[in-house]
Scaffold this motif. Structure first.
Motif, mmCIF file in Angstrom:
data_model
loop_
_atom_site.group_PDB
_atom_site.id
_atom_site.type_symbol
_atom_site.label_atom_id
_atom_site.label_comp_id
_atom_site.label_asym_id
_atom_site.label_seq_id
_atom_site.Cartn_x
_atom_site.Cartn_y
_atom_site.Cartn_z
ATOM 1 N N LEU A 83 -23.025 5.570 -15.527
ATOM 2 C CA LEU A 83 -21.890 5.590 -14.607
ATOM 3 C C LEU A 83 -21.823 4.285 -13.823
ATOM 4 O O LEU A 83 -22.845 3.754 -13.393
ATOM 5 N N ASP A 84 -20.611 3.804 -13.614
ATOM 6 C CA ASP A 84 -20.407 2.559 -12.882
ATOM 7 C C ASP A 84 -19.222 2.732 -11.925
ATOM 8 O O ASP A 84 -18.088 2.345 -12.247
ATOM 9 N N PRO A 85 -19.468 3.332 -10.764
ATOM 10 C CA PRO A 85 -18.375 3.610 -9.829
ATOM 11 C C PRO A 85 -17.606 2.374 -9.379
ATOM 12 O O PRO A 85 -16.429 2.470 -9.035
ATOM 13 N N LYS A 86 -18.254 1.209 -9.403
ATOM 14 C CA LYS A 86 -17.564 -0.004 -8.972
ATOM 15 C C LYS A 86 -16.502 -0.429 -9.972
ATOM 16 O O LYS A 86 -15.478 -1.016 -9.605
ATOM 17 N N SER A 87 -16.745 -0.145 -11.234
ATOM 18 C CA SER A 87 -15.792 -0.524 -12.271
ATOM 19 C C SER A 87 -14.807 0.584 -12.603
ATOM 20 O O SER A 87 -13.667 0.317 -12.991
ATOM 21 N N ARG A 88 -15.270 1.847 -12.499
ATOM 22 C CA ARG A 88 -14.421 2.985 -12.843
ATOM 23 C C ARG A 88 -14.447 3.982 -11.709
ATOM 24 O O ARG A 88 -15.489 4.579 -11.411
ATOM 25 N N ALA A 89 -13.322 4.198 -11.067
ATOM 26 C CA ALA A 89 -13.249 5.083 -9.904
ATOM 27 C C ALA A 89 -13.680 6.498 -10.246
ATOM 28 O O ALA A 89 -14.327 7.177 -9.439
ATOM 29 N N VAL A 90 -13.349 6.958 -11.478
ATOM 30 C CA VAL A 90 -13.691 8.326 -11.857
ATOM 31 C C VAL A 90 -15.196 8.545 -11.867
ATOM 32 O O VAL A 90 -15.676 9.656 -11.618
ATOM 33 N N ASP A 91 -15.972 7.496 -12.138
ATOM 34 C CA ASP A 91 -17.431 7.653 -12.188
ATOM 35 C C ASP A 91 -18.011 8.085 -10.847
ATOM 36 O O ASP A 91 -19.073 8.719 -10.796
ATOM 37 N N ALA A 92 -17.333 7.728 -9.767
ATOM 38 C CA ALA A 92 -17.814 8.138 -8.443
ATOM 39 C C ALA A 92 -17.594 9.626 -8.201
ATOM 40 O O ALA A 92 -18.207 10.211 -7.299
ATOM 41 N N ASP A 93 -16.723 10.244 -9.011
ATOM 42 C CA ASP A 93 -16.384 11.655 -8.822
ATOM 43 C C ASP A 93 -17.245 12.597 -9.662
ATOM 44 O O ASP A 93 -17.060 13.812 -9.626
ATOM 45 N N VAL A 94 -18.178 12.057 -10.434
ATOM 46 C CA VAL A 94 -18.991 12.874 -11.343
ATOM 47 C C VAL A 94 -20.211 13.431 -10.602
ATOM 48 O O VAL A 94 -21.016 12.678 -10.057
ATOM 49 N N GLN A 95 -20.327 14.741 -10.598
ATOM 50 C CA GLN A 95 -21.486 15.409 -10.013
ATOM 51 C C GLN A 95 -22.181 16.222 -11.095
ATOM 52 O O GLN A 95 -21.522 16.886 -11.901
ATOM 53 N N ALA A 96 -23.504 16.176 -11.119
ATOM 54 C CA ALA A 96 -24.278 16.918 -12.110
ATOM 55 C C ALA A 96 -25.200 17.916 -11.427
ATOM 56 O O ALA A 96 -25.742 17.645 -10.356
ATOM 57 N N GLY A 97 -25.353 19.073 -12.059
ATOM 58 C CA GLY A 97 -26.287 20.085 -11.566
ATOM 59 C C GLY A 97 -26.981 20.742 -12.744
ATOM 60 O O GLY A 97 -26.391 20.869 -13.829
ATOM 61 N N ALA A 98 -28.222 21.140 -12.564
ATOM 62 C CA ALA A 98 -28.961 21.773 -13.658
ATOM 63 C C ALA A 98 -30.073 22.648 -13.100
ATOM 64 O O ALA A 98 -30.645 22.343 -12.047
ATOM 65 N N VAL A 99 -30.365 23.714 -13.831
ATOM 66 C CA VAL A 99 -31.456 24.615 -13.462
ATOM 67 C C VAL A 99 -32.175 25.036 -14.731
ATOM 68 O O VAL A 99 -31.533 25.383 -15.731
ATOM 69 N N SER A 100 -33.499 25.004 -14.691
ATOM 70 C CA SER A 100 -34.318 25.400 -15.838
ATOM 71 C C SER A 100 -35.200 26.582 -15.450
ATOM 72 O O SER A 100 -35.865 26.548 -14.408
ATOM 73 N N VAL A 101 -35.197 27.620 -16.288
ATOM 74 C CA VAL A 101 -35.858 28.885 -15.955
ATOM 75 C C VAL A 101 -36.740 29.337 -17.114
ATOM 76 O O VAL A 101 -36.394 29.163 -18.284
#
Length: 758
Positions: free
Chosen positions: A346-364
Motif C-alpha cells: 500500500l502507498d497512501p501517498k501515491s494512491r488515496a484509496v490505499d489510506a482507506d484499507v483496513q485489515a482484520g484477522a483472527v486465528s482460532v
C-alpha cells in the motif's frame, strides 16, 4: 540608740540580704514549682497523646496506594503489556521468598518483629527536623513507613508525623507483622517507575518476585533508601559505591540476626541489575489485544452478576493479571503475513484509496476454542477501533455455507420436493427471480454471468448468488437465520428476508472464525476465547469452556466442510490450494467492494481475514470513517476475497500450522469425498436432480508452487450492465434493486446484491 543596738541592726539586715527573705526571682521560681510544672506538662502531653490516640482512627487507604497496573501475558507466561497510571502489582507474602523478606527487615528495621510499630526517638528527631526546617529525617520503623505510604501522604508536617505515630501504634496492634511487611514491600517505590516488589523484580531483573534470590532481594531493599542514586544503570561512581555499601550492610545485618549463614554470605556477589527497558506501550497490535482481553473480562464479570458499569470500573482500577490464549509465535506470524501480503504494497501517498484499507484477522484453534492470534489494524495508536472485532461490514458470501448447513440440518427440499444435497441442481441464471417468496428478489451473479443448471457444489465453488438466494427461500429464511445463530452469528433482531442470503448483515472476523471453527469441530459450538485466566489479589475469575454443545449434526458440519474443500480445489479460493494440506474455506466480496473476506480452515487451525474500506478522512459528502470502496487498492482493480485476504490467510496458515493434516469427515457428499457431476444443460429453470455420473468433473488440484506466496492471476472483471445497488449504511442515496423493487430497509452493512464474489 547605742553602738550595740546599731551593730545588732546591721547584722539583722545582712542576714536578710543573705537569704533570710527571698528575692523577687526566687519568689517566682522555686524547685518545687519547676518540677511541678514539668510533671504537669508531662501529664498534659500524655493526656493529649491518649486523646489523639482515641481521636485518630486508622483511615481508609489513600487512592495512590491502591493504584495498580493490569498485567497481560501471552499464553507462555511472558509479559505482553502493563497498563495503568501506576506500575504496581500487589503480591502476597507467600510469593516472596523468606530470605528476601528478611532483607527488608535487615535494611530498615532490625527490631521489626519485636517492636510496637514506632520509634519514639526517630519520630522525635523527625519532628524536630521538620520544625527546624531541616527537611526529611529518617529513623521510622517499617510500620511507620507503611502507614505513611498506605494511609497518609509524603507531606513533611508535624501533624502528619503525629498521625503517623498514632496510626502506627494502632496498625501494629490490629495487624500481624507479616501483613505489615507485605504492605510495606508492596507500597514502596523502587525507582524506574516501579511500585512494589513485583514491579521492581521485573524492572531490575526481568523476573517475578517469587524468583528473586537473597542477593537480588538485598539490592532491592537497599534501593529504598535512595532509588535514583542507587540505580546501577544511571548511578555515578559514588552512587555505585554507596549502593554496594548499602547492599553489604543489608547482608551483614542478616548474618548478625542469624537469618543468613555467614559461609553463604561470603560467597555472594553483587547482582548487577539489567539495563532499564522502555515501558511496554499499546502500539502495534498490543492495544488491540489488551482491549479484547478487557472486554472479555468485563463480559465475564457481568455474566457473574456485576453490573456493566461496575465491571468496567473494576477492570480499569487495575490489579488484574490476565493470561491470554495468544500464542506469541503465531501472533508474530500473522503480523508478518499481513505486512508481506498487504500493507507493504500500500502507498497512501501515491494512491488515496490505499489510506482507506483496513485489515482484520483472527486465528482460532477449533479443538480448544483459543484465540491464537489477532490482527486489529496496522497500529492501535493510529486506529483504535479493532478490525478484528468490528461487526459493521458485510461478511458477504462467507455466509453461503451457513445456508447450505441449514438446508442439511432441516432436511430441506427444493420447490419440487427434492432433497438439497451437494448434488442438487439449481438454475444459476443471473437475476433469476426466486420462487416461493412473498418478497421479490432477483440478485445478479458476479459480472452478470449466467451459469444455467449447476449443482450445489459448483454453485459454492463459484459463489453463485442466484442459487443460494433460491436455496434460502427453499430452506426458509427463518430456519437459515436460526442455524446461523446456533453456529455463532449475531442474528437477533435481523429480518429473515432473502437478501440475507448475500451476507448483508454485519459480522466480525472474530465472529466468522468462531462460526467456521464450529463447522471444523464437527458441529460442536466454538466460542473463541481471548482470555485463559484472570486473577486479582486472592480472586480468580473462572471463564466458561470455549467448546460447547453440539449445535448442528456432525454429518451436517462435515458435509459443509467437504463442499468447502471444493472452493479451494476448483473455485474462488484457489489462492490457498495446497497439495499437502487439506483446506476448506470460502471467499466473500461485498456490496460496492466495501469489504473482502477469506475464512478458511485446516483440521487444526481456523482463520478469518477481512479487508474493509474505511474513509480515513472526510471527502466531500463522505464522512471520515464511512464505508467506502476498496477498488483500486495497491494499484489493482476490484479487491476480491480470493486476492489479498486469501493470500494473507495462506502465508500465515502454511507457516503456522505445523505438520500437514487431513480432515476426518463423516459424510458421503462434497468435493472432499467425490466431486459431484456437472448437470446436463437444461432450459427448465426449476431445480432438478441429475442422474448419477461416476466421472468426476472437478480437476485434480494442482500443487501451489509456494504456499507462503500464493499469487493467482487477477482477472479483469466484466462489469454487469446495471451497477450494484448503493449501500444504505453510508452517505450514499438508497437505490432500487435491478428488478425495480425497492431495497428492503433495516439491513446493517449495506445493500443487497453487490456480492462481487471471487
Amino acid at each position: 540608740m547605742g553602738r550595740a543596738d546599731v551593730r545588732r541592726a546591721q547584722r539583722r539586715g545582712a542576714r536578710r540580704s543573705a537569704g533570710g527573705r527571698p528575692s523577687g526571682i526566687r519568689r517566682v521560681f522555686t524547685w518545687k514549682k519547676v518540677l511541678g510544672t514539668l510533671f504537669g506538662l508531662c501529664l498534659l502531653g500524655m493526656a493529649a497523646l491518649v486523646g489523639v490516640y482515641f481521636y485518630v482512627d486508622v483511615p481508609e487507604a489513600n487512592a495512590e496506594a491502591q493504584l495498580q497496573s493490569n498485567v497481560y501475558k501471552y499464553s507462555d507466561g511472558s509479559v505482553l503489556a502493563r497498563t495503568g497510571t501506576r506500575n504496581r502489582e500487589i503480591v502476597g507474602l507467600d510469593r516472596i521468598p523468606k530470605d528476601v523478606q528478611k532483607t527488608f527487615v535487615a535494611a530498615e528495621n532490625k527490631s521489626f518483629y519485636t517492636d510496637k510499630g514506632v520509634d519514639l526517638k526517630g519520630t522525635a528527631r523527625g519532628v524536630l527536623s521538620t520544625v527546624s526546617g531541616k527537611g526529611k529525617q529518617g529513623g521510622s520503623t517499617i510500620t511507620q513507613q507503611y502507614v505513611k505510604n498506605y494511609y497518609l501522604t509524603q507531606d513533611q508536617t508535624v501533624s502528619r508525623k503525629l498521625k503517623e505515630l498514632v496510626i502506627s501504634l494502632k496498625v501494629d496492634n490490629k495487624y500481624s507483622k507479616d501483613d505489615i511487611l507485605a504492605g510495606y514491600i508492596n507500597t514502596s517505590y523502587y525507582g524506574r517507575g516501579a511500585y512494589g516488589i513485583q514491579a521492581a523484580a521485573q524492572a531490575y531483573y526481568g523476573i517475578d518476585a517469587d524468583e528473586l534470590n537473597v542477593q537480588q532481594g538485598a539490592y532491592l531493599a537497599a534501593l529504598l533508601q535512595a532509588p535514583s542514586q542507587y540505580d546501577w544503570s544511571s548511578a555515578t561512581p559514588t552512587g555505585k559505591r554507596l549502593a554496594t555499601e548499602r547492599w553489604n550492610y543489608v547482608l551483614d545485618n542478616m548474618v548478625k540476626q542469624n537469618w543468613l549463614d555467614s559461609g553463604k554470605r561470603a560467597g555472594l556477589a553483587f547482582p548487577k541489575p539489567q539495563a532499564p527497558k522502555a515501558p511496554t506501550g499499546l502500539k502495534g497490535q498490543t492495544g488491540y489485544l489488551v482491549n479484547a482481553a478487557n472486554s472479555a473480562l468485563e463480559k465475564q464479570l457481568v455474566a457473574q452478576g456485576t453490573s456493566a458499569d461496575d465491571a468496567k470500573a473494576k477492570v480499569d482500577a487495575g490489579g488484574w493479571v490476565m493470561t491470554l490464549n495468544i500464542d506469541k509465535k503465531k501472533q508474530r506470524q500473522l503480523e508478518k503475513s499481513v505486512a508481506a501480503k498487504l500493507t507493504n504494497k500500500l502507498d497512501p501517498k501515491s494512491r488515496a484509496v490505499d489510506a482507506d484499507v483496513q485489515a482484520g484477522a483472527v486465528s482460532v484453534s477449533p479443538k480448544s476454542g483459543k484465540v491464537l492470534a489477532l490482527y486489529g489494524g496496522k497500529d492501535f495508536l493510529t486506529h483504535q477501533y479493532s478490525n478484528a472485532t468490528r461487526a459493521d461490514y458485510q461478511p458477504a458470501s462467507t455466509f453461503k455455507p451457513l445456508i447450505f448447513a441449514s438446508a442439511l440440518e432441516n432436511n430441506s427440499t427444493t420447490q419440487d420436493g427434492k432433497p438439497i444435497t451437494a448434488n442438487t441442481i439449481y438454475d444459476g441464471t443471473s437475476e433469476r427471480k426466486v420462487k416461493g417468496s412473498r418478497i421479490a428478489f432477483d440478485p445478479p451473479n458476479e459480472d452478470g454471468v449466467d451459469y444455467g443448471d449447476v449443482n450445489v457444489q459448483k454453485a459454492m465453488n463459484k459463489s453463485i448468488n442466484s442459487v443460494f438466494a433460491q436455496m434460502g427461500v427453499d430452506v426458509g429464511m427463518e430456519n437459515v437465520m436460526e442455524t446461523a445463530g446456533k453456529l455463532g452469528m449475531d442474528t437477533k433482531g435481523l429480518p429473515a428476508v432473502p437478501a440475507q442470503t448475500l451476507g448483508s448483515m454485519g459480522a466480525s472476523p472474530l465472529q466468522m472464525a468462531g462460526v467456521y471453527a464450529t463447522l471444523d469441530n464437527h458441529g460442536k459450538k466454538v466460542s473463541p476465547a481471548i482470555v485463559s485466566s484472570a486473577e486479582h489479589a486472592a480472586t480468580k475469575v473462572d471463564f466458561p469452556d470455549p467448546i460447547g454443545e453440539q449445535v448442528v449434526d456432525r454429518r451436517t458440519a462435515d458435509s459443509v466442510t467437504s463442499v468447502l474443500t471444493g472452493v479451494v480445489d476448483d473455485g474462488t479460493g484457489s489462492a490457498v490450494r495446497n497439495s499437502d494440506q487439506d483446506v476448506a474455506g470460502k471467499t466473500g466480496t461485498s456490496d460496492s467492494n466495501k469489504s473482502a473476506w477469506f475464512t478458511g480452515y485446516t483440521p487444526d487451525l481456523v482463520t478469518s481475514v477481512g479487508l474493509f474500506g474505511e474513509a480515513q478522512k472526510a471527502q466531500g459528502k463522505i464522512a471520515s470513517g464511512a464505508q467506502v470502496t476498496l477498488k483500486g487498492a495497491a494499484g489493482g482493480g476490484r479487491v476480491n476475497g480470493g486476492g489479498f485476504p486469501a493470500e494473507i490467510w495462506a502465508a500465515y496458515t502454511f507457516d503456522a500450522m505445523g505438520e500437514p493434516t487431513k480432515f476426518k469427515l463423516d459424510t458421503e457428499m462434497g468435493a472432499a469425498v467425490a466431486p459431484p457431476p456437472d448437470p446436463t444443460p437444461s432450459t427448465d429453470p426449476s431445480p432438478t436432480t441429475p442422474e448419477p455420473d461416476p466421472s468426476p468433473t472437478s480437476p485434480t488440484p494442482t500443487p501451489t508452487p509456494s504456499t507462503s506466496q500464493p499469487s493467482p492471476p487477477t482477472p479483469t472483471p466484466t462489469l454487469p450492465t446495471a451497477p450494484p445497488t448503493p449501500s444504505t449504511s453510508t452517505s450514499e442515496d438508497p437505490g432500487e434493486s435491478e428488478s425495480g423493487e425497492p431495497d428492503e430497509p433495516g439491513l446493517p452493512g449495506g445493500g443487497f446484491w453487490g456480492d462481487d464474489d471471487r
